[in-house]
Every structure is written in C-alpha cells, then in structure tokens.
Design an enzyme around this catalytic site. Structure first.
Site, PDB file in Angstrom:
ATOM      1  N   SER A 132     -33.770  32.429  33.167  1.00  0.00           N
ATOM      2  CA  SER A 132     -32.401  31.907  33.336  1.00  0.00           C
ATOM      3  C   SER A 132     -31.727  31.807  31.983  1.00  0.00           C
ATOM      4  O   SER A 132     -32.175  31.050  31.113  1.00  0.00           O
ATOM      5  CB  SER A 132     -32.444  30.523  33.987  1.00  0.00           C
ATOM      6  OG  SER A 132     -31.204  29.878  33.787  1.00  0.00           O
ATOM      7  N   HIS A 146     -31.567  36.007  35.434  1.00  0.00           N
ATOM      8  CA  HIS A 146     -30.905  35.003  36.277  1.00  0.00           C
ATOM      9  C   HIS A 146     -29.699  34.422  35.531  1.00  0.00           C
ATOM     10  O   HIS A 146     -29.832  33.903  34.421  1.00  0.00           O
ATOM     11  CB  HIS A 146     -31.916  33.903  36.622  1.00  0.00           C
ATOM     12  CG  HIS A 146     -31.431  32.885  37.591  1.00  0.00           C
ATOM     13  ND1 HIS A 146     -31.451  33.087  38.965  1.00  0.00           N
ATOM     14  CD2 HIS A 146     -30.920  31.648  37.414  1.00  0.00           C
ATOM     15  CE1 HIS A 146     -30.979  32.005  39.578  1.00  0.00           C
ATOM     16  NE2 HIS A 146     -30.645  31.115  38.655  1.00  0.00           N
ATOM     17  N   ASP A 188     -26.639  31.773  35.682  1.00  0.00           N
ATOM     18  CA  ASP A 188     -26.155  30.563  36.347  1.00  0.00           C
ATOM     19  C   ASP A 188     -24.661  30.371  36.112  1.00  0.00           C
ATOM     20  O   ASP A 188     -24.231  30.131  34.986  1.00  0.00           O
ATOM     21  CB  ASP A 188     -26.919  29.341  35.823  1.00  0.00           C
ATOM     22  CG  ASP A 188     -28.331  29.280  36.369  1.00  0.00           C
ATOM     23  OD1 ASP A 188     -28.486  29.376  37.605  1.00  0.00           O
ATOM     24  OD2 ASP A 188     -29.275  29.129  35.575  1.00  0.00           O
ATOM     25  N   MET A 214     -21.450  28.119  36.825  1.00  0.00           N
ATOM     26  CA  MET A 214     -21.093  26.750  37.223  1.00  0.00           C
ATOM     27  C   MET A 214     -19.620  26.497  36.946  1.00  0.00           C
ATOM     28  O   MET A 214     -19.105  26.910  35.911  1.00  0.00           O
ATOM     29  CB  MET A 214     -21.933  25.747  36.432  1.00  0.00           C
ATOM     30  CG  MET A 214     -23.424  25.983  36.543  1.00  0.00           C
ATOM     31  SD  MET A 214     -24.347  24.679  35.741  1.00  0.00           S
ATOM     32  CE  MET A 214     -26.020  25.339  35.877  1.00  0.00           C
ATOM     33  N   HIS A 251     -26.338  33.464  40.254  1.00  0.00           N
ATOM     34  CA  HIS A 251     -26.440  32.256  41.080  1.00  0.00           C
ATOM     35  C   HIS A 251     -25.113  31.508  40.984  1.00  0.00           C
ATOM     36  O   HIS A 251     -24.796  30.925  39.942  1.00  0.00           O
ATOM     37  CB  HIS A 251     -27.627  31.416  40.538  1.00  0.00           C
ATOM     38  CG  HIS A 251     -27.831  30.102  41.197  1.00  0.00           C
ATOM     39  ND1 HIS A 251     -28.715  29.161  40.699  1.00  0.00           N
ATOM     40  CD2 HIS A 251     -27.303  29.556  42.320  1.00  0.00           C
ATOM     41  CE1 HIS A 251     -28.711  28.093  41.484  1.00  0.00           C
ATOM     42  NE2 HIS A 251     -27.854  28.300  42.461  1.00  0.00           N
ATOM     43  N   MET A 255     -22.875  28.636  41.507  1.00  0.00           N
ATOM     44  CA  MET A 255     -22.758  27.200  41.803  1.00  0.00           C
ATOM     45  C   MET A 255     -21.286  26.831  41.682  1.00  0.00           C
ATOM     46  O   MET A 255     -20.871  26.141  40.749  1.00  0.00           O
ATOM     47  CB  MET A 255     -23.642  26.402  40.830  1.00  0.00           C
ATOM     48  CG  MET A 255     -25.127  26.549  41.130  1.00  0.00           C
ATOM     49  SD  MET A 255     -26.186  26.064  39.756  1.00  0.00           S
ATOM     50  CE  MET A 255     -26.231  27.612  38.858  1.00  0.00           C
ATOM     51  N   MET A 264     -34.017  25.539  45.624  1.00  0.00           N
ATOM     52  CA  MET A 264     -33.754  24.744  44.414  1.00  0.00           C
ATOM     53  C   MET A 264     -34.784  23.623  44.304  1.00  0.00           C
ATOM     54  O   MET A 264     -34.952  22.841  45.241  1.00  0.00           O
ATOM     55  CB  MET A 264     -32.351  24.120  44.460  1.00  0.00           C
ATOM     56  CG  MET A 264     -31.188  25.097  44.378  1.00  0.00           C
ATOM     57  SD  MET A 264     -31.191  26.159  42.919  1.00  0.00           S
ATOM     58  CE  MET A 264     -31.192  24.962  41.568  1.00  0.00           C
ATOM     59  N   GLY A 299     -27.163  22.222  38.172  1.00  0.00           N
ATOM     60  CA  GLY A 299     -26.199  21.763  37.180  1.00  0.00           C
ATOM     61  C   GLY A 299     -26.696  21.885  35.749  1.00  0.00           C
ATOM     62  O   GLY A 299     -25.927  22.179  34.850  1.00  0.00           O
ATOM     63  N   PHE A 300     -27.995  21.675  35.561  1.00  0.00           N
ATOM     64  CA  PHE A 300     -28.512  21.673  34.191  1.00  0.00           C
ATOM     65  C   PHE A 300     -29.905  22.278  34.123  1.00  0.00           C
ATOM     66  O   PHE A 300     -30.658  22.225  35.098  1.00  0.00           O
ATOM     67  CB  PHE A 300     -28.559  20.237  33.647  1.00  0.00           C
ATOM     68  CG  PHE A 300     -27.208  19.594  33.608  1.00  0.00           C
ATOM     69  CD1 PHE A 300     -26.346  19.791  32.526  1.00  0.00           C
ATOM     70  CD2 PHE A 300     -26.757  18.831  34.680  1.00  0.00           C
ATOM     71  CE1 PHE A 300     -25.082  19.229  32.512  1.00  0.00           C
ATOM     72  CE2 PHE A 300     -25.483  18.262  34.669  1.00  0.00           C
ATOM     73  CZ  PHE A 300     -24.644  18.465  33.582  1.00  0.00           C
ATOM     74  N   GLY A 301     -30.227  22.830  32.962  1.00  0.00           N
ATOM     75  CA  GLY A 301     -31.577  23.339  32.738  1.00  0.00           C
ATOM     76  C   GLY A 301     -32.494  22.207  32.303  1.00  0.00           C
ATOM     77  O   GLY A 301     -32.062  21.065  32.105  1.00  0.00           O
ATOM     78  N   ASP A 350     -36.127  27.920  41.872  1.00  0.00           N
ATOM     79  CA  ASP A 350     -35.306  27.662  40.685  1.00  0.00           C
ATOM     80  C   ASP A 350     -35.305  26.185  40.312  1.00  0.00           C
ATOM     81  O   ASP A 350     -34.843  25.346  41.083  1.00  0.00           O
ATOM     82  CB  ASP A 350     -33.860  28.120  40.999  1.00  0.00           C
ATOM     83  CG  ASP A 350     -32.936  28.054  39.803  1.00  0.00           C
ATOM     84  OD1 ASP A 350     -33.385  27.691  38.698  1.00  0.00           O
ATOM     85  OD2 ASP A 350     -31.738  28.371  39.995  1.00  0.00           O
ATOM     86  N   GLY A 351     -35.823  25.886  39.115  1.00  0.00           N
ATOM     87  CA  GLY A 351     -35.735  24.537  38.580  1.00  0.00           C
ATOM     88  C   GLY A 351     -37.090  23.942  38.222  1.00  0.00           C
ATOM     89  O   GLY A 351     -37.956  23.797  39.081  1.00  0.00           O
ATOM     90  N   GLY A 384     -35.951  28.879  32.906  1.00  0.00           N
ATOM     91  CA  GLY A 384     -35.016  28.779  31.794  1.00  0.00           C
ATOM     92  C   GLY A 384     -35.712  28.249  30.561  1.00  0.00           C
ATOM     93  O   GLY A 384     -36.090  28.992  29.651  1.00  0.00           O
TER      94      GLY A 384
HETATM   95  C1  DX5 Z   1     -30.005  24.786  37.474  1.00  0.00           C
HETATM   96  C2  DX5 Z   1     -30.051  26.279  37.354  1.00  0.00           C
HETATM   97  C3  DX5 Z   1     -31.350  26.811  36.901  1.00  0.00           C
HETATM   98  C4  DX5 Z   1     -31.787  26.355  35.541  1.00  0.00           C
HETATM   99  C5  DX5 Z   1     -33.278  26.382  35.498  1.00  0.00           C
HETATM  100  O1  DX5 Z   1     -28.804  24.425  38.028  1.00  0.00           O
HETATM  101  O2  DX5 Z   1     -29.765  26.884  38.609  1.00  0.00           O
HETATM  102  O3  DX5 Z   1     -31.374  28.238  36.997  1.00  0.00           O
HETATM  103  O4  DX5 Z   1     -31.299  27.164  34.512  1.00  0.00           O
HETATM  104  O5  DX5 Z   1     -33.688  25.914  34.258  1.00  0.00           O
HETATM  105  P1  DX5 Z   1     -35.149  25.355  34.010  1.00  0.00           P
HETATM  106  O6  DX5 Z   1     -36.091  26.488  34.282  1.00  0.00           O
HETATM  107  O7  DX5 Z   1     -35.124  24.939  32.585  1.00  0.00           O
HETATM  108  O8  DX5 Z   1     -35.364  24.224  34.968  1.00  0.00           O
HETATM  109 ZN    ZN Z   2     -30.090  29.089  38.874  1.00  0.00          ZN
END
Ligand code: DX5
Ligand code: ZN
Length: 216
Positions: A7, A32, A34, A36, A65, A67, A136, A141-143, A174-175, A196
């Site tokens: 990601s 991937h 993301d 947002m 992806h 969002m 998910m 929203g965040f990594g 994912d996540g 990510g």
């Molecule tokens: C979260 C994203 C993910 C995120 C995953 O909203 O959809 O793709 O980047 O990051 P990690 O692998 O660090 O949890």
């Molecule tokens: Zn994602």
C-alpha cells in the site's frame, strides 16, 4: 502462494516513484492505491493524477481502493488513469450492482469491500459479480493501525461463500498485516495481502516483501 499488494499510503511520497519501482522489482504482485476523500474517511490522500503517473512506471496491476463517497462520479477517471482494479465500499453504493456494472463496462476488474462494522450479509447479492473481495481488518483511513482479530471470521466467511457458490473473486485483506499477523490471515483464507507499514515502514522494501511471503 499468497500475493502481496504494497500500500503506497506508507511510502515516502517525496520519492513515490522509486519506492513503487522498488516494490515492483521486489516481487509485489499488485500495487495498492488508497484513495481517501476526507468525507467517507477522515483523511485525504490522492486522486487519478497519481494513478496516471504510477501507470507509467509499473506494469503491475494497480489496485485502487476507493474510500470516497459517490464513487460512481470518479470511477471513469480512475479507470482512464490506468487502474486495473477499482474497489468500492458497499457503504458508499446505494445500488451496488449498478456500480459493479459501471466498473466492468470500463474494462476494469470490480472489487468490493466493507468496513469492519458492516455485516458480511450486505455483500451477498454482489458476490457472483465481483473479481475481488476486500476484507478490512482496520477502520479505513490510516496506515499502521493494529490488526482487528475479530475480523478473521469475516475472512473465513469470504472463503466459505466462495467455495459454496463457486465464485471467482480473490480474497484480499487490508489493514495491520505484518510478519506477526500474516500467517493467521493466510490460514483464514486471505489470498492477497495488502501491506503498507510492513513493506515501507522500516528496513528494505524488497526484503520486507520477501519475508512476508516466506512467513505466510
Ligand atoms: C487503510 C488503508 C490500508 C492501509 C494499510 O485505510 O486501506 O490500505 O494503507 O496500511 P497498513 O498495512 O500499515 O495497516
Ligand atoms: Zn486500502
């Protein structure tokens, strides 16, 4: 063999091109992306322009992806920019079959996903039509958030429904996927692992991808 989809949310955006090239050469199966919008999730990232630029430097499938609220408005632009997969959230689609049809009409693979709190049953009418089912395992929203163990049963459900219905979708997760959680995700039925922080956070990108595949 599992697939890894790094990601780019956790990449260094000041050198996004070379980070993605490193992931590509290091064995990434998908890239991937993301997207947002600050409405559906409390964060803003990137748009079709970045997808278009990445398209020039990698031949790996771009796994976008979305969002965002009102995804149908932007799907044509992300398709034109070079996405290979477009994944929408069921929470953003009042008529999911129409949205899937739109994605496919643009010769892009259709992905579907849901927030951790959304019941799996909401997806049932769409399962036969999709190419990718994204589970998910964090609140989007965040990594770099922690893996939600209580979503493992949803991955198992995705696998069971796929087997029972003879569906073709790949199960992506994912996540919070890292060296510690990836084995459990694989055992539950995850086939494509989004990662990510575990790929771009520390160490070497290629080595991280290699280790994730080895551990899984
Ligand atoms: C979260 C994203 C993910 C995120 C995953 O909203 O959809 O793709 O980047 O990051 P990690 O692998 O660090 O949890
Ligand atoms: Zn994602």
């Amino acid at each position: 063999m599992i697939k890894i989809a790094p990601s780019i949310l956790s990449a260094d955006f000041s050198k996004l091109g070379s980070d993605v090239e490193a992931a590509d050469k290091g064995g990434a199966d998908y890239i991937h992306v993301d997207v947002m919008d600050g409405h559906f999730v409390p964060n803003i990232t990137i748009g079709p322009l970045v997808v278009k630029s990445l398209r020039k430097i990698t031949k790996k499938p771009l796994d976008t992806h979305l969002m965002i609220t009102d995804p149908e408005k932007y799907i044509p632009r992300f398709a034109e920019a070079g996405s290979d997969y477009l994944t929408v959230h069921i929470e953003t689609c009042p008529d999911i079959l129409r949205t899937i049809k739109l994605i496919k009409s643009l010769n892009v693979k259709a992905g579907l996903t849901l927030n951790p709190a959304t019941p799996f049953d909401t997806l049932l009418p769409a399962l036969e039509h999709i190419d990718l089912l994204l589970i998910m395992t964090v609140q989007p929203g965040f990594g770099a958030q922690s893996f939600m163990e209580n979503q493992l049963s949803k991955i198992e459900r995705a696998r069971d429904e796929k087997e029972r219905g003879g569906f073709k979708y790949e199960i992506e997760v994912d996540g919070g996927i890292n060296m510690e959680t990836i084995k459990r995700v694989n055992s539950a039925g995850g086939e494509v692992m989004v990662a990510g922080n575990a790929v771009f956070g520390k160490g070497t990108i290629a080595e991280n991808i290699r280790l994730l595949k080895e551990i899984a």
